[in-house]
Design a protein around this motif. Structure first.
Motif, PDB file in Angstrom:
ATOM      1  N   ASN A 216       1.204   1.353   0.291  1.00  0.00           N
ATOM      2  CA  ASN A 216       2.559   1.259   0.818  1.00  0.00           C
ATOM      3  C   ASN A 216       3.167  -0.056   0.345  1.00  0.00           C
ATOM      4  OD1 ASN A 216       4.862   1.933   2.326  1.00  0.00           O
ATOM      5  ND2 ASN A 216       3.610   2.742   4.019  1.00  0.00           N
ATOM      6  N   THR A 221       6.562  -2.569   5.011  1.00  0.00           N
ATOM      7  CA  THR A 221       5.696  -1.862   5.955  1.00  0.00           C
ATOM      8  C   THR A 221       5.255  -2.799   7.072  1.00  0.00           C
ATOM      9  OG1 THR A 221       4.847  -0.559   4.096  1.00  0.00           O
ATOM     10  CG2 THR A 221       3.650  -0.410   6.186  1.00  0.00           C
ATOM     11  N   ARG A 222       5.592  -2.425   8.317  1.00  0.00           N
ATOM     12  CA  ARG A 222       5.198  -3.259   9.447  1.00  0.00           C
ATOM     13  C   ARG A 222       3.678  -3.377   9.517  1.00  0.00           C
ATOM     14  NH1 ARG A 222       7.245  -1.404  14.965  1.00  0.00           N
ATOM     15  NH2 ARG A 222       6.075   0.464  14.332  1.00  0.00           N
ATOM     16  N   ASP A 225       1.900  -0.609  11.267  1.00  0.00           N
ATOM     17  CA  ASP A 225       1.929   0.699  10.629  1.00  0.00           C
ATOM     18  C   ASP A 225       0.984   0.791   9.419  1.00  0.00           C
ATOM     19  OD1 ASP A 225       3.816   1.624  12.407  1.00  0.00           O
ATOM     20  OD2 ASP A 225       5.517   0.989  11.148  1.00  0.00           O
ATOM     21  N   ARG A 226       0.316  -0.269   9.128  1.00  0.00           N
ATOM     22  CA  ARG A 226      -0.489  -0.305   7.896  1.00  0.00           C
ATOM     23  C   ARG A 226      -1.896   0.281   8.098  1.00  0.00           C
ATOM     24  NH1 ARG A 226       0.978  -5.805   4.558  1.00  0.00           N
ATOM     25  NH2 ARG A 226       3.219  -5.770   4.976  1.00  0.00           N
TER      26      ARG A 226
END
Length: 402
Positions: A216, A221-222, A225-226
């Motif tokens: 990503n 990308t937070r 959220d990874r």
């Protein structure tokens, strides 16, 4: 000999050596070996697995005394690991001839191919094939980083890959194999001895850890959220250090491959290779088991898939006790009664270890003042190297006269 061999495969930037199997540098090393053999009136031979032999006497007579090592290197390796044993073997033969030694047994010097495994990822390919510890099918599946298979590389170098395989007839002709090697550690430096005798090779192996996440954008990308496999890999590296310290062993993640390998991309795959070695099997099992357990816990915590594959393994190798004792007797004959030749174990693998399951083998170590190996800083003093040649000559004299 050392001056002639030194420039071959040396990288001008790192100062280290890149003598990888079946490459141009490897071919130059092989040509050097053949030249040294023929200059001494020895019969040069290449066996079915690409190992080079230089024979004095009838190779088919049996009960031969063989010495030698390898000429290939790890990436940016040092000058001594392998080549010192080959150069010292030729020098020891020169010394024996200068002494007027009469050979009662056939004698040979060998250069085993692809000992380091730098190109195809498996160590001691030449000796493993010869001893039947690597099947033809397994060898044909070996592939380098560019996707070139071992058969294709051998063919490009002028060798027949269809001929490779076990060679019990050749091994059956050998009565003793003695390998001289620079010590890969500081035991001799700490004891003050220029030369020592090997007792055993620690059990060791290589394990591949595949951490699979989700690629990503690194900037958008937070963190929450990874699915970043690099985190699990990094934590596993630290776990390997902890487990090794607890077991009194060693564990190293020294090679890594990342996909897509972009600065601004979260990886989708992090592949790391673990090298671990210990004085006994139980300690090695404890280290590797502990590392894998920790890796799976970290992977689960980060939503990462994990595969662990054992790519190679060598159990503990106890060198032939009778031959080891014979070396100690020969090297101790001129010493004070209260002194003995140091006998030490090693965590490094060698062709002598592979062959030990088929023929009597032994090893001599030459002092390494820093303990540094697999590095351009690898070093042994000239006086110690000459002491190694003398020790090897003494040993060979005692063996070939029988």
């Amino acid at each position: 000999m050392w001056r002639e061999l030194a420039p071959v495969g040396r990288h001008p930037g790192s100062g280290g050596y890149r003598r990888f199997a079946w490459t141009g540098a490897d071919s130059e090393c092989r040509a050097w070996f053949e030249e040294q053999a023929r200059a001494r009136g020895l019969v040069h031979e290449v066996d079915r697995n690409g190992n080079q032999w230089a024979w004095l006497g009838d190779p088919t007579a049996g009960d031969a005394v063989v010495t030698g090592s390898h000429l290939d290197s790890v990436p940016d390796g040092g000058a001594f690991d392998g080549p010192l044993g080959v150069v010292s073997s030729f020098a020891a033969l020169d010394e024996l001839r200068a002494r007027g030694v009469e050979f009662g047994r056939p004698f040979a010097i060998v250069n085993f191919g692809d000992e380091e495994g730098a190109r195809f990822g498996l160590a001691c390919v030449g000796s493993r094939l010869t001893a039947g510890q690597l099947t033809v099918e397994q060898a044909h599946r070996l592939t380098d980083g560019d996707g070139i298979t071992l058969p294709r590389a051998m063919e490009a170098a002028g060798y027949d890959p269809d001929a490779i395989g076990p060679d019990p007839e050749r091994l059956g002709r050998i009565g003793a194999f003695v390998e001289l090697h620079v010590e890969q550690g500081r035991t001799l430096d700490l004891s003050g001895d220029p030369v020592g005798i090997a007792s055993a090779i620690w059990p060791h192996g290589r394990w591949r850890f595949d951490f699979r996440g989700e690629a990503n954008h690194a900037g958008t990308t937070r963190l929450v959220d990874r699915r970043d496999p690099m985190l699990s890999y990094a934590e596993t590296v630290l776990a390997a250090r902890r487990e090794a310290e607890l077991a009194g062993a060693v564990a190293t993640f020294g090679k890594i491959a990342v996909e897509p390998n972009g600065v601004n991309a979260i990886p989708s795959l992090v592949r790391g290779w673990l090298d671990s070695r210990a004085a006994d099997q139980a300690s090695l099992d404890a280290v590797v088991g502990g590392v894998e357990k920790a890796a799976r816990e970290y992977a689960e915590a980060h939503g990462i898939d994990l595969d662990v594959v054992r790519e190679s393994f060598t159990p503990v190798v106890e060198f032939d006790h009778a031959l080891r004792d014979e070396l100690a007797r020969i090297l101790g004959k001129d010493r004070d009664p209260g002194l003995t030749v140091p006998v030490l174990g090693t965590g490094a693998g060698h062709d002598a270890g592979i062959l030990s399951g088929s023929i009597p083998t032994a090893m001599l170590f030459v002092r390494n003042p820093t303990g540094v190996s697999h590095s351009p800083a690898e070093y042994a003093a000239e006086d110690d190297c000459l002491a190694g040649v003398t020790a090897l000559a003494d040993v060979l004299e005692g063996l070939v006269r029988r």
